[in-house]
Design an enzyme around this catalytic site. Structure first.
Site, PDB file in Angstrom:
ATOM      1  CG  LEU A1044      68.745 108.902   6.442  1.00  0.00           C
ATOM      2  CD1 LEU A1044      69.109 107.829   7.453  1.00  0.00           C
ATOM      3  CD2 LEU A1044      69.660 108.852   5.243  1.00  0.00           C
ATOM      4  CD  GLU A1266      68.364 101.188  14.751  1.00  0.00           C
ATOM      5  OE1 GLU A1266      68.957 100.352  14.075  1.00  0.00           O
ATOM      6  OE2 GLU A1266      68.843 101.730  15.765  1.00  0.00           O
TER       7      GLU A1266
END
Length: 1335
Positions: A1044, A1266
């Site tokens: 990604l 994250e």
């Protein structure tokens, strides 16, 4: 393009090759032409409105008058191909490719790690490349300015700027603070292990090829001949619906204006273009006087300067800079005010397209230049067939009074800007959601003339933008103030009068009504101070100066070029040189990203007979569908079919997710039907012709508050509790209660959701190519919709242009919708969501409401906390229940509170269903935690950092859900963050600054973090890989993880290289597919490397075990020899690898478990400065310390931390979703949803990876995708700290509510002062606001 009689040939060049278009269609934009006609797919579609820079190309034109070639950047999505006659276009493919040679700009952006998903990279490359064509040795400021119109959602911009800075005259990579020693260096400690040495170089500049301007492609000589041709003739391009006419002389243009009085003039297409695309505006004839010498000139006289209307805003900027450097200061006040606004107006691409004449005549209500031009008494020179006339650029003109306007046959030929005089002051003021490339929330142009030698007002002008349908002149106020002295009494009268004259109704479009009222007078006050200061400079005896404490109110925040340092573990010197683990290896696709050769889904060449899909979405939040009439759409040329719920062969409602709305709609933006046609333009036009009749259903639930009222939830409550909370509350010194709202966030991945669905002739097979984080999910939903077994559905995923959680569940829905269309029509379907549809349909982060009750002692020790969370889940289950579980489990953050209760529940509302987003609930919920910690500090008269220290986990302990952990790395990150950021010294300096400045305040905050990775359900942590060794020794690796932009494939190559003991160049990783690795889990939760790395490692170890006997017999042999020998001995050279997954579990009955495999710790310190008058803020410095354990690839890990931090900073500050009370999302483009640009990132940005051990994970690494997101709260709480300082000085109470995001509006309205007290306020019960918050 179909041929039409009497069309001229359009001639231009693309990458040195001549293009002759015999049937040029005026409706076609360059982006479409490059991608679909010339098949140059390096230039990307990001927004379609010129707001994101993904489609940036370089346009070059020859000027026969000056004999110079002019290169400028342009957004291809706005440039009509008909405007390019005689121009040369250079795209990313034209400057370098892997096939030929790569350009230094491409090489350095890649090697400096300035690309992650790579979707914005071609645009970035072209912006920097164009700058270098004009300035081969740019300044750092020019680099920052050049990429101001380019958005990047992955990197956080720092490495992009750094790659550009390598071209600057003096390289500015390391910032030695005068001592020759790095400010972040550790003290030499003899006990330090050899591997604990820190490194700061993520790339090696010696590898860079030099920039040689003489090697750039030449401008086509044929275009020079065309430009110098004395017999140029008028050009006409006739499209199906529209005619484009390019006149070559002024007389020709004026003739055309008589014949076509309604035809607009098109120059840069920056106003008309978006109106065509997004507002269905249409004109049958367009006249484009591009390149007319009569419109391109500047003329200086003794009184002022006349600038041709054809000058682009960038050329205007250059001209003004020259005049300002050439003329005495007092004459150039208007010019300097214009320059200040030109720096931040849009981005470089738009400034090079938009023209002065177009800007003046289109009179946007948000214009940054027209109010200043009006205040500076500019005059518009008009030309028409019979002659010329002049009209003042004044209030009546800007307010579109008919008597002050142009007549239909007139054109603006130039604008005259007079010089200012000694006793004349001119200023431009503005405030926007973001410092650059954002429309102003309110702006103003103001001027005052005094009677010579006095401060008596002779003439006063004030023009405001963004306060009504046009720019507004406060002429009545100004008239009443003439003859007054320029003093405080005049100011307070002026504020009162201007608020009476300029009334913004409470229901005004754009909302923020009270804030805009406050800005009207705050900006006036700034102007008042500037003029007072100016008078004092002219005669200090006569005119007293403004108070020293007010000085800082005069200036806007400067735009600085960011700089920083990244510190990470050096590789063990004894590690074999070929082993890449631990090295800052460049992303495996980085060079392809920067050359535009990386293939994304919509770059796949057209498939035979493919159709394009456009969606028809619901316009009601909750309604019954009475009828769908598609007859007009079906009759539209090019349309093949309209697909509805009736056409779904299998389940249309699968696991609570509805593919096509049936009988009722449950949110605005729900897909009701789709239209398949031969081109996207046909599908889109036809979709507008589908007529749906609705009947509203009650209740319509939009906000969390409404959901609580109607008891509307998506799942049961989740709860954890430790200790005896109710009992503990009886024995504390103080109790505080409060609530915090955290609004949602749009993913804004640069590549919108894209799907290519190809139905196969046999066995009902369906192949899907798409960008997703979860191919298995797409396969499952598609199989359910088509009613076929999963083995007939193949999903292929090579890369996504960003995802951030937005491509976990949503592609499954959209994939099923496309597959149904492909199944019905029998054609391949290409489905690319436009940015506006993507933002509307796919929703984003869950808005959250947190309520807390906290009991504590006077010394800051917290004894009890009771916290309740509600999230706005939207209309279907999606991931909302899991988000709430994560919120409840993680909500203690880094603090040990002995009596702790936390409850959470997702609300069901009539909004598009919210979904996964980086951090998964943690970034919202912990704002509540940090808020109550800060409130406790305020009650105890302690610093928030002291209360954090007191209550932080200190020794091996258990979480509230009984999971044991060791907080030692947390303590280390916290301690290092306080020390290395010099927190206490800077805090004292900020307090000193705040004492000396009334209107600007500084604030600091340090935030600790205890984050977790992975999923409480163990089966979601499993992974598989497939590794083949071929007979030439090359290796193909496949695994279940998706690339990604986070560099997952790069790390997998590093793992395979170490395990097989071969160079990385031997290893190839092509795509993720349900065909090679079945049943793979999602790539999310920071665990991509953890689980897939273990699977790849397992496969490689199996293969090495098989090769071991051969290696033992021939230990000095080469890898290729061993492989050949193994084949001869019939040893299998292919295997699957498997990782069972971390054995996590959570028992919600008992409220205990081991839901996460390990913790990631960190701390961040940020310092901001806030402008109390406008609400603007500037992020001065951020230090991040992240416990990375052992980083497999420090470059990728630091990239993830910085990118997540900037994304988090956006969430907590400027990113604001606006909904109507009826549940309609307004924020559907980069025009009205502002993600951070390069100007928002910290001026100084320091990131350190802190070393620890994590034996459970591969190579003792940690998942860091994250964790950085939440550290953005350090900016939010630094703003809180600054606002607190302002409120304290104004004598206001200690604690106050501060919701997220801390927008300029919130900051300004919380810094209460005499101006916010002065504005009219409306009773909320008497009107319906334009927008509402949904948390």
């Amino acid at each position: 393009m179909p041929s039409v009689p009497n069309s001229d040939e359009l001639i231009f060049f693309v990458n040195g090759r001549k293009v002759i278009e015999k049937n040029a269609d005026p409706e076609v934009r360059l982006l479409f032409y490059l991608r679909k006609c010339l098949r140059l797919t390096g230039t990307k579609y990001g927004c379609g409105g010129g707001g994101c820079g993904a489609c940036t190309v370089m346009v070059s034109r020859y000027n026969p008058k000056t004999k110079k070639i002019h290169h400028y950047p342009a957004t291809a999505c706005l440039v009509p191909i008909c405007s390019l006659h005689g121009a040369a276009v250079t795209t990313v493919e034209g400057i370098g490719s892997i096939q030929t040679r790569i350009h230094p700009v491409q090489e350095r952006l890649a090697k400096c790690h300035g690309t992650q998903c790579g979707f914005c990279s071609p645009g970035m490359v072209m912006s920097i490349y164009t700058l270098l064509r004009n300035h081969p040795e740019p300044t750092p400021e020019q680099i920052t300015e050049a990429i101001g119109g380019n958005l990047c959602r992955c990197t956080g911009y720092r490495p992009i700027v750094e790659s550009g800075k390598t071209f600057c005259a003096e390289s500015t990579v390391c910032q030695m603070k005068g001592s020759g020693k790095c400010c972040m260096d550790q003290e030499e400690r003899s006990s330090v292990n050899r591997w604990e040495k820190m490194c700061t170089k993520l790339y090696n500049e010696d590898e860079f090829q030099p920039l040689d301007p003489s090697q750039e492609p030449i401008f086509p000589p044929e275009l020079i001949r065309m430009a110098e041709d004395p017999n140029k003739k008028r050009l006409t391009f006739q499209g199906k619906k529209m005619t484009w006419i390019t006149p070559v002389t002024l007389n020709d243009l004026l003739e055309l204006k008589v014949n076509f009085p309604k035809a607009p003039l098109v120059m840069g297409n920056t106003t008309l273009g978006p109106n065509f695309t997004f507002r269905d505006e249409f004109h049958p004839v367009l006249i484009s006087p591009l390149g007319l010498p009569e419109l391109h000139f500047e003329k200086t006289t003794d009184d002022g300067v006349t600038i041709g209307a054809g000058y682009s805003l960038a050329q205007l900027n250059d001209a003004l800079h020259f005049i300002v450097s050439d003329q005495p200061k007092e004459k150039t006040k208007t010019f300097r005010a214009l320059l200040k606004h030109l720096r931040t107006l849009a981005g470089a691409q738009i400034r090079n397209l938009a023209t002065l004449g177009g800007h003046v005549v289109s009179r946007p209500d948000f214009s940054d230049l027209n109010p200043i031009l009006a205040a500076g008494n500019a005059i518009i020179n008009l030309t028409f067939k019979e002659g010329e006339r002049q009209i003042p650029l004044n209030g009546p003109f800007l307010e579109r009074a008919p008597e002050a306007d142009l007549k239909s046959e007139e054109i603006v030929s130039s604008v005259y800007i007079p010089y200012s005089t000694q006793w004349h002051f001119v200023s431009g003021l503005r405030l926007a959601q973001r410092q650059e490339n954002a429309f102003a929330i309110v702006n103003a142009g103001m001027s005052v003339k005094f009677e010579d030698g006095t401060n008596t007002i002779k003439d006063l002008q004030m023009f405001y933008g963004s306060v009504g349908p046009t720019v507004v002149s406060a002429s009545r106020t100004c008239r009443q103030l003439i003859g007054r002295q320029w003093d405080d009494q005049m100011l307070s009268d002026a504020c009162r009068l201007v608020l009476e004259e300029i009334y913004i109704p409470p229901t005004a479009e754009g909302g923020m009504v009270e804030y805009r009222r406050a800005l009207i007078i705050s900006l006036l006050f700034k102007f008042y101070l500037k003029v007072r200061r100016g008078l004092n400079k002219m005669d200090p005896q006569k005119f007293p100066d403004i108070p020293e404490k007010f000085m800082s109110a005069l200036n806007d925040f400067p735009i600085e070029t960011p700089q920083g340092l990244q510190m990470f573990q050096c590789v063990d010197p004894y590690q074999p040189p070929q082993d890449p683990v631990g090295h800052p290896v460049m992303h495996q696709s980085a060079i392809k990203h920067t050359t535009g050769e990386a293939v994304y889904c919509d770059d796949i060449p057209p498939v035979d007979q493919e159709l394009f899909l456009a969606v028809v979405t619901s316009s009601r939040a909750h309604a019954k569908i009475i009828s769908i009439d598609a007859s007009e759409a079906l009759a539209f040329p090019g349309v093949v079919d309209v697909i509805t719920a009736e056409d779904v062969p299998g389940d249309n409602n699968y696991k609570g997710e509805v593919f096509y709305a049936q009988n009722e709609v449950i949110c605005v933006g729900q897909i009701v039907c789709t239209v398949a046609a031969h081109t996207y333009a046909q599908a889109r036009e036809a979709a507008k012709r589908v007529k749906i009749a609705y009947e509203d259903i009650e209740p319509r639930i939009i906000t969390i508050e409404q959901a609580l009222e109607h008891n509307s939830f998506l799942s049961v409550e989740k709860k954890i509790e430790q200790g005896d909370v109710d009992h503990a509350f009886k024995y504390v010194d103080q109790i505080i209660e409060g609530e915090v709202h955290v609004e949602g966030q749009e993913h804004f991945y640069m590549e919108t959701q894209t799907i290519l669905a190809i139905p196969k002739e046999e066995d009902k097979e369906m192949v899907l190519h798409l960008g997703t984080q979860f191919p298995t999910h797409v396969q499952e939903y598609t199989a359910a919709a088509l009613n076929i077994p999963r083995n007939r559905v193949a999903c292929h995923m090579r890369r996504a242009g960003g995802a951030f959680g937005g491509k976990v569940t949503k592609p499954a829905l959209l994939g099923a919708i496309s597959a149904v269309a492909a199944n019905k029509t029998g054609h391949p379907i290409r489905f690319v969501l436009e940015r506006g549809d993507d933002m509307l349909i796919t929703a984003g982060r869950h808005p959250l409401l947190g309520k807390y009750k906290v009991g504590f002692m006077n010394n800051g020790v917290i004894k009890a906390a009771d916290v309740e969370y509600y999230v706005n889940g939207g209309c279907t289950p999606d991931e909302s229940e899991m988000v709430v579980e994560f919120i409840v489990l993680k909500s203690e953050n880094a603090y040990h509170i002995p009596n702790f209760r936390c409850r959470g529940r997702p609300c069901k509302t009539n909004l598009p269903s919210n979904t996964a987003f980086r951090g998964f609930g943690f970034p919202q919920s912990t704002v509540v935690v940090e808020t109550y910690i800060t409130a406790v500090a305020s009650q105890c008269n302690l610093l928030p950092e002291e209360v954090k220290e007191i209550n932080m986990y200190k020794r091996i302990n258990k979480t509230a859900y009984k999971q044991t952990f060791n907080p030692e790395p947390l303590r280390r990150c916290w301690k290092e963050c306080l020390e290395k950021s010099s927190f206490y010294a800077r805090k004292a300096a900020a307090e000193e600054f705040n004492k000396k400045n009334y209107w600007k305040k500084r604030g600091l905050a340090v935030i600790p973090m205890k984050y977790t990775i992975g999923i409480p359900q163990a089966y979601y942590n499993q992974a598989a890989a497939l590794v083949h060794i071929y007979l030439d020794g090359s290796v193909l690796v496949t695994h279940g993880g998706c690339e990604l932009g986070q560099g997952l494939h790069t790390k997998m190559i590093q793992v395979a290289s170490r395990e097989l003991n071969i160079p990385q160049s031997y290893i190839h990783l092509s795509e993720t597919s349900t065909v090679t690795v079945p049943n793979a889990v999602f790539t999310a939760g920071s665990m991509g490397t953890d689980i897939n790395g273990k699977a790849v490692q397992n496969a490689c170890q199996i293969l090495m075990a098989r090769l071991q006997p051969i290696i033992r017999k021939n230990p000095k042999g080469k890898w290729e020899d061993w492989v050949a020998k193994a084949f001869e001995e019939s040893i299998s050279l292919s295997t699957t690898g498997y990782f069972k997954g971390y054995q996590t579990y959570m028992d919600w009955e008992k409220e205990e478990g081991n839901p996460y495999p390990y913790f990631v710790y960190g701390a961040a310190c940020s310092e901001v400065e806030v402008d109390c008058l406008t609400g603007a803020h500037k992020l001065l410095r951020t230090d991040i310390f992240m416990d990375a354990a052992f980083s497999i690839n420090p470059a990728l890990d630091i990239g993830q931390i910085e990118g997540a931090f900037i994304q988090g900073m956006g969430l907590y500050t400027i990113e604001e979703l606006k909904y109507s009370p009826e549940g309609v999302l307004y924020s559907r483009s980069p025009d009205d949803y502002k993600i951070p640009t390069v100007t928002e990132i910290p001026e100084e940005f320091y990131v350190t990876l802190v070393r620890s051990r994590n034996p459970i994970a591969i190579y003792s690494s940690k998942g860091l995708g994250e964790a950085g997101m939440f550290l953005g709260t350090s900016v939010f709480f630094a703003i809180y700290d600054a606002v607190s300082a302002a409120r304290r000085e104004r004598g206001l109470t200690k604690t106050f509510t501060f919701n997220s995001p801390a927008t300029p509006e919130l900051i300004r309205m919380t810094c209460v002062d005499q101006f916010t007290d002065m504005i009219p306020r409306d009773d909320p019960s008497t009107f319906t606001p334009w927008s509402i918050h949904v948390s």
